[in-house]
Design a protein around this motif. Structure first.
Motif, mmCIF file in Angstrom:
data_model
loop_
_atom_site.group_PDB
_atom_site.id
_atom_site.type_symbol
_atom_site.label_atom_id
_atom_site.label_comp_id
_atom_site.label_asym_id
_atom_site.label_seq_id
_atom_site.Cartn_x
_atom_site.Cartn_y
_atom_site.Cartn_z
ATOM 1 N N UNK A 48 -22.737 48.607 -16.964
ATOM 2 C CA UNK A 48 -22.455 47.202 -16.598
ATOM 3 C C UNK A 48 -21.016 46.821 -16.952
ATOM 4 N N UNK A 49 -20.585 47.172 -18.168
ATOM 5 C CA UNK A 49 -19.224 46.843 -18.586
ATOM 6 C C UNK A 49 -18.202 47.566 -17.719
ATOM 7 N N UNK A 50 -18.444 48.829 -17.438
ATOM 8 C CA UNK A 50 -17.528 49.602 -16.599
ATOM 9 C C UNK A 50 -17.435 48.991 -15.204
ATOM 10 N N UNK A 51 -18.554 48.558 -14.661
ATOM 11 C CA UNK A 51 -18.564 47.923 -13.342
ATOM 12 C C UNK A 51 -17.774 46.622 -13.366
ATOM 13 N N UNK A 52 -17.956 45.831 -14.411
ATOM 14 C CA UNK A 52 -17.219 44.578 -14.541
ATOM 15 C C UNK A 52 -15.713 44.838 -14.603
ATOM 16 N N UNK A 53 -15.296 45.777 -15.453
ATOM 17 C CA UNK A 53 -13.870 46.061 -15.591
ATOM 18 C C UNK A 53 -13.297 46.632 -14.293
ATOM 19 N N UNK A 54 -14.056 47.459 -13.620
ATOM 20 C CA UNK A 54 -13.599 48.030 -12.343
ATOM 21 C C UNK A 54 -13.434 46.920 -11.304
ATOM 22 N N UNK A 55 -14.366 45.981 -11.270
ATOM 23 C CA UNK A 55 -14.250 44.853 -10.337
ATOM 24 C C UNK A 55 -13.027 43.990 -10.657
ATOM 25 N N UNK A 56 -12.760 43.791 -11.936
ATOM 26 C CA UNK A 56 -11.568 43.025 -12.319
ATOM 27 C C UNK A 56 -10.317 43.743 -11.815
ATOM 28 N N UNK A 57 -10.244 45.041 -12.018
ATOM 29 C CA UNK A 57 -9.073 45.798 -11.570
ATOM 30 C C UNK A 57 -8.943 45.812 -10.050
ATOM 31 N N UNK A 58 -10.077 45.807 -9.353
ATOM 32 C CA UNK A 58 -10.030 45.831 -7.890
ATOM 33 C C UNK A 58 -9.680 44.476 -7.289
ATOM 34 N N UNK A 59 -9.973 43.383 -7.998
ATOM 35 C CA UNK A 59 -9.771 42.057 -7.412
ATOM 36 C C UNK A 59 -8.583 41.298 -7.984
ATOM 37 N N UNK A 60 -7.943 41.811 -9.021
ATOM 38 C CA UNK A 60 -6.797 41.098 -9.591
ATOM 39 C C UNK A 60 -5.637 41.074 -8.607
ATOM 40 N N UNK A 61 -4.806 40.057 -8.733
ATOM 41 C CA UNK A 61 -3.615 39.972 -7.891
ATOM 42 C C UNK A 61 -2.411 40.575 -8.598
ATOM 43 N N UNK A 62 -2.646 41.166 -9.762
ATOM 44 C CA UNK A 62 -1.593 41.839 -10.514
ATOM 45 C C UNK A 62 -1.565 43.322 -10.165
ATOM 46 N N UNK A 63 -0.374 43.881 -10.173
ATOM 47 C CA UNK A 63 -0.259 45.332 -10.090
ATOM 48 C C UNK A 63 -0.598 45.865 -11.479
ATOM 49 N N UNK A 75 -3.852 55.394 -13.893
ATOM 50 C CA UNK A 75 -4.426 54.433 -12.945
ATOM 51 C C UNK A 75 -3.295 53.645 -12.313
ATOM 52 N N UNK A 76 -3.422 53.415 -11.010
ATOM 53 C CA UNK A 76 -2.411 52.706 -10.226
ATOM 54 C C UNK A 76 -3.205 51.969 -9.160
ATOM 55 N N UNK A 77 -3.391 50.639 -9.325
ATOM 56 C CA UNK A 77 -4.315 49.933 -8.440
ATOM 57 C C UNK A 77 -3.703 49.657 -7.062
ATOM 58 N N UNK A 78 -4.528 49.123 -6.187
ATOM 59 C CA UNK A 78 -4.136 48.861 -4.803
ATOM 60 C C UNK A 78 -2.977 47.874 -4.695
ATOM 61 N N UNK A 79 -2.962 46.876 -5.579
ATOM 62 C CA UNK A 79 -1.872 45.895 -5.571
ATOM 63 C C UNK A 79 -0.545 46.597 -5.881
ATOM 64 N N UNK A 80 -0.561 47.526 -6.830
ATOM 65 C CA UNK A 80 0.647 48.292 -7.162
ATOM 66 C C UNK A 80 1.081 49.134 -5.962
ATOM 67 N N UNK A 81 0.113 49.743 -5.282
ATOM 68 C CA UNK A 81 0.434 50.520 -4.078
ATOM 69 C C UNK A 81 1.137 49.651 -3.042
ATOM 70 N N UNK A 82 0.594 48.459 -2.801
ATOM 71 C CA UNK A 82 1.165 47.567 -1.793
ATOM 72 C C UNK A 82 2.514 46.995 -2.231
ATOM 73 N N UNK A 83 2.624 46.605 -3.487
ATOM 74 C CA UNK A 83 3.857 46.013 -3.986
ATOM 75 C C UNK A 83 5.007 47.020 -3.942
ATOM 76 N N UNK A 84 4.742 48.231 -4.414
ATOM 77 C CA UNK A 84 5.804 49.233 -4.511
ATOM 78 C C UNK A 84 5.867 50.146 -3.295
ATOM 79 N N UNK A 85 4.948 49.961 -2.357
ATOM 80 C CA UNK A 85 4.910 50.739 -1.118
ATOM 81 C C UNK A 85 4.929 52.242 -1.387
#
Length: 165
Positions: A48-63, A75-85
């Motif tokens: 449950x905790x891992x799922x919560x933290x993973x959801x936070x990382x997937x939905x944050x607007x921060x890189x 770890x390098x989230x999707x926002x970081x991918x988009x920001x830094x291309x």
């Protein structure tokens, strides 16, 4: 008479051994059942905790960029991918300081920020500012928070949160 006493002593010892073995089996079974129940409880809690933290990382607007104790990006989230291309597969497993170089070369991000000093001091670095220009010429001022993920002396891991304006 001695033979009879010896037989009684042997029989008594055998009975005690059977009783001890039965008690051991009973306690071992109880320990196994208790361990199984506790592992289910704590396993579900961790999931449950891992799922919560993973959801936070997937939905944050921060890189979000995390490293291990050697400064290697884990770890390098999707926002970081988009920001830094840059795709995460190009930076995962590389040393943070070899990626965030400030240079516009392939596999590098033109934002210079040294993580090394923060990892060893275990001090949070919040609201540092860094200027970043993406490949399309768009300028960003990033607020950089560098946070230790482990207590001092416990393998120094860190995360960087980068938020653009």
């Amino acid at each position: 008479m001695r033979q009879n006493d010896t037989c009684i002593a042997i029989q008594s010892t055998l009975d005690e051994c059977r009783s001890a073995a039965l008690s051991s089996i009973l306690f071992m079974g109880l320990a196994l059942v208790s361990g199984f129940i506790l592992s289910i409880y704590y396993g579900n809690k961790i999931i449950r905790e891992n799922t919560l933290f993973r959801l936070i990382l997937l939905t944050t607007r921060n890189a979000v960029v995390t490293t291990d104790s050697r400064g290697v990006i884990t770890y390098f989230n999707r926002v970081a991918e988009n920001l830094f291309d840059i795709p995460r597969r190009e930076v995962l497993g590389k040393h943070f300081d070899s990626v965030f170089t400030g240079k516009k070369e392939k596999g590098q991000i033109p934002l210079a920020f040294s993580l090394e000093s923060y990892m060893h001091s275990q001090i949070c670095a919040c609201s540092n500012e860094g200027c970043y220009t993406n490949g399309e010429g768009r300028h960003y001022v990033l607020s950089i928070d560098c946070l230790p993920l482990s207590p001092a002396g416990a393998g120094h891991r860190a995360t960087c949160l980068l938020q653009g304006t």
